[in-house]
Write an enzyme that holds these catalytic residues in place. Sequence first.
Site, PDB file in Angstrom:
ATOM      1  N   TYR A 137      36.262 -35.623  69.943  1.00  0.00           N
ATOM      2  CA  TYR A 137      36.636 -36.847  69.609  1.00  0.00           C
ATOM      3  C   TYR A 137      36.740 -37.808  70.864  1.00  0.00           C
ATOM      4  CZ  TYR A 137      37.003 -35.293  64.634  1.00  0.00           C
ATOM      5  OH  TYR A 137      36.759 -34.724  63.592  1.00  0.00           O
ATOM      6  N   LYS A 187      35.718 -21.309  67.586  1.00  0.00           N
ATOM      7  CA  LYS A 187      34.398 -20.885  67.363  1.00  0.00           C
ATOM      8  C   LYS A 187      33.964 -20.149  68.714  1.00  0.00           C
ATOM      9  CE  LYS A 187      30.507 -21.062  64.859  1.00  0.00           C
ATOM     10  NZ  LYS A 187      30.458 -20.441  63.656  1.00  0.00           N
ATOM     11  N   ASP A 219      34.370 -21.353  60.475  1.00  0.00           N
ATOM     12  CA  ASP A 219      33.410 -21.001  59.284  1.00  0.00           C
ATOM     13  C   ASP A 219      34.158 -20.012  58.234  1.00  0.00           C
ATOM     14  OD1 ASP A 219      32.869 -19.326  61.169  1.00  0.00           O
ATOM     15  OD2 ASP A 219      30.759 -19.358  61.083  1.00  0.00           O
ATOM     16  N   ASP A 243      40.889 -31.182  61.651  1.00  0.00           N
ATOM     17  CA  ASP A 243      40.587 -32.529  60.856  1.00  0.00           C
ATOM     18  C   ASP A 243      39.943 -32.033  59.528  1.00  0.00           C
ATOM     19  OD1 ASP A 243      39.986 -35.152  59.770  1.00  0.00           O
ATOM     20  OD2 ASP A 243      38.468 -35.704  61.382  1.00  0.00           O
ATOM     21  N   ASP A 247      42.192 -31.400  55.568  1.00  0.00           N
ATOM     22  CA  ASP A 247      41.547 -31.943  54.440  1.00  0.00           C
ATOM     23  C   ASP A 247      41.353 -30.984  53.168  1.00  0.00           C
ATOM     24  OD1 ASP A 247      42.061 -34.465  55.426  1.00  0.00           O
ATOM     25  OD2 ASP A 247      40.233 -35.388  54.682  1.00  0.00           O
TER      26      ASP A 247
END
Length: 352
Positions: A137, A187, A219, A243, A247
């Site tokens: 980001y 990852k 994942d 992030d 959620d």
Amino acid sequence: MHKVAVLPGDGIGQEIMPEAVKVLDKLGEFSYVYADVGGAAIDKHGKALPEETLKACRQSDAILFGAVGGPKWEKLPPEQQPERAALLPLRKIFDLYANLRPAKIFKPLAGASPLKPEIIGEGIDILIVRELTSDVYFGQPKGIEGTGDNRRGFDMMQYTAREVKRIAKTAFEAALKRNKKVTSIDKANVLHTMVLWRETVAEVAKKYPQVELNNMYVDNASQQLVKWPHQFDVILAGNMFGDILSDEAAIITGSLGMLPSASLNEKNFGLYEPVHGSAPDIAGQKKANPIAQILSAGMMLKYSFGMQKEAQRVEDAVLKTLEDGYRTGDIMTEGCQKVNTQEMGDLIAERI
Ligand code: NAD
């Protein structure tokens, strides 16, 4: 005496904040400095984060934040909008790199979760520790260039060892106060940034032999969260993976009005706020659930003021109020008694 900058903001922020203060007042003596933020501050002072508000925050030991935004300010240019012009600068100015979001299902509310009762069992209690100021980001370069089919969008994923070390430390410290287990999300099978992440987390883990460390690919983590959420205690993740997973974890609790959060810096100075927004659709109607705001105040006691016992009393009082059958509209179920914002605050304060 701990000094708290109280920034209620807009919409239901104005209604739920007094309930959190009511609960705090039952637990100790705090000094409060109230200040405008968000749309309310734009109306009064011409900007979402006025100088006086910033000064109040600088002179305090923690910030208790409500919510900002609403239809009235939606037509302003993006950089002047309440969320962007108030929250982002606060995060930057105070270097609030550690975002802590508990995803907890209180047993009396298990029915609100989209997960099957046999998966939820006695309830779920996970703490997500998300890095908030780096990763893809913020990494440079980023942009869109070229033309036609050669047009290219790019964002740089990057972490420095220092950035990973400090967020990992936050996660391990938090785990020490909980069930002593950290699951680090990465990852590392495809991303170099994540190889550095995994190696650095392992290094930090050596200083916390009491805490068990597991590594998990993002994942797989997204599946495990809905399949077997009880395996998690503290989830440690970078900005983007955190992030998304936070959620996902939020939705499995089933109720936005129940979720608190904290954003901390290296000195444990923090901004504490509910996960939800200003809920303009119910603002001014006494319908808002104040529990996320009250639990945010509880997190402030725990993480910025080191008041573990008092923080536990906040959680216990919320649980007891729910067990006694009181509900605001958003979490209402048959057989329970519906109460308004202020009544919910009173009931919780009485049980402290
Ligand atoms: P929202 O979280 O405000 O509301 C989503 C839905 O959940 C609404 O139906 C609302 O009534 C309900 N809800 C939220 N909190 C509740 C509570 N405590 N009790 C009962 N019901 C509750 O999200 P939104 O509608 O997408 O956004 C509204 C405004 O809030 C926008 O201006 C948005 O930019 C802003 N916002 C601010 C923050 C923040 O201040 N950190 C976060 C998210 C959204």
